[in-house]
Design an enzyme around this catalytic site. Structure first.
Site, mmCIF file in Angstrom:
data_model
loop_
_atom_site.group_PDB
_atom_site.id
_atom_site.type_symbol
_atom_site.label_atom_id
_atom_site.label_comp_id
_atom_site.label_asym_id
_atom_site.label_seq_id
_atom_site.Cartn_x
_atom_site.Cartn_y
_atom_site.Cartn_z
ATOM 1 N N GLY A 1 36.113 12.574 65.950
ATOM 2 C CA GLY A 1 34.845 12.199 65.559
ATOM 3 C C GLY A 1 33.806 13.262 66.051
ATOM 4 C CG MET B 1 30.718 11.187 70.766
ATOM 5 S SD MET B 1 30.607 9.693 71.971
ATOM 6 C CE MET B 1 30.845 10.199 73.569
ATOM 7 N N GLY B 2 34.432 13.774 69.850
ATOM 8 C CA GLY B 2 35.885 14.356 70.600
ATOM 9 C C GLY B 2 36.983 13.822 69.470
ATOM 10 C CG ASP C 1 30.298 -0.050 68.093
ATOM 11 O OD1 ASP C 1 29.708 -0.340 67.307
ATOM 12 O OD2 ASP C 1 30.907 0.899 68.173
#
Length: 255
Positions: A43, A45-46, A158
């Protein structure tokens, strides 16, 4: 020749890891002990890899944060928050964390390797809604995991089908709660049962509680609201609300 205020004689230093495609790192070792075997997902972010401990030959999941992201204090703090939250929790329906570290400016988190797929993919592959008994079983497992987190002073913030992982197990499907990157961690829940406010909007609009949409303090009820949205999707095939923008979605949750 010089352009603007940049001195052309000074080289621009770029971390080599930032320039690599995630697939190019397969076969390399991170932290001196985890060999990356294949990409499981990626994604903004990583990347998450299947990996193997070089000494123990144990298969694991390694989640890495891109060095460019790790240089951002806010993003690095979010990644650290996930590691800290998982380290506090030991439960059969919460992914287990084994290690956390930094190598060459890259943060990484080592976790239990889960076979199977997320609830979102499982639901998408079903021709009809799952049987009520199976929905009840999955809901019960999710509630067990969330209750454990809440007792430890952790609000997930989340909950969504992507963060509920399903694996085959004796007697049926096993649900595992993953991705605590937005978790709110506190040492204790105060007298009215609420945790300190984050002061920022965090979550996924399709499943966010009204208080998250308003950027108010979160409580265990915030996670339960999100789980209710997931339950609705499991039963009717779609989340409770739909809109063309995040702002419209949040307005529907609030009003």
């Amino acid at each position: 020749m010089k352009t603007g205020n940049l001195d052309d004689t000074q080289p621009v230093v770029v971390n080599p890891v930032d320039r690599l495609d995630p697939g190019d790192r397969v076969g390399s070792t991170i932290g001196g002990r985890y060999r990356l075997l294949r990409v499981l997902g990626q994604g903004g972010m990583g990347t998450v890899y299947e990996a193997e401990h070089v000494s123990l030959a144990k298969r694991l999941a390694v989640k890495t944060m891109r060095p460019g992201m790790a240089a951002d204090p806010h993003q690095a703090s979010r990644f650290m928050r996930e590691a800290q939250a998982l380290a506090l929790l030991h439960h059969p329906h919460i992914v287990e964390v084994f290690d956390f570290g930094s190598a060459d400016g890259e943060l990484f988190l080592v976790m239990e390797l889960l076979p199977g797929r997320p609830l979102s993919a499982w639901l998408a592959a079903l021709p009809t809604s799952p049987p009520i008994a199976l929905v009840a079983s999955l809901l019960d497992q999710a509630l067990d995991a969330i209750e454990m987190a809440h007792r430890s002073g952790i609000i997930h913030r989340d909950l969504k089908p992507d963060n509920l992982f399903l694996s085959d197990a004796p007697g049926g499907l096993r649900l595992t709660l993953v991705d605590f990157g937005l978790a709110h961690v506190d040492e204790a829940i105060d007298r009215v049962g609420k945790l300190t406010s984050t002061g920022m909007i965090a979550g996924t609009p399709l499943y966010m509680s009204p208080e998250q949409c308003r950027s108010l303090s979160v409580s265990p009820s915030s996670d339960l609201y999100s789980l209710g949205c997931i339950l609705t999707e499991m039963l009717q095939g779609t989340p409770p609300f739909d809109a063309t923008s995040s702002a419209e979605l949040m307005a529907q949750h609030m009003f």
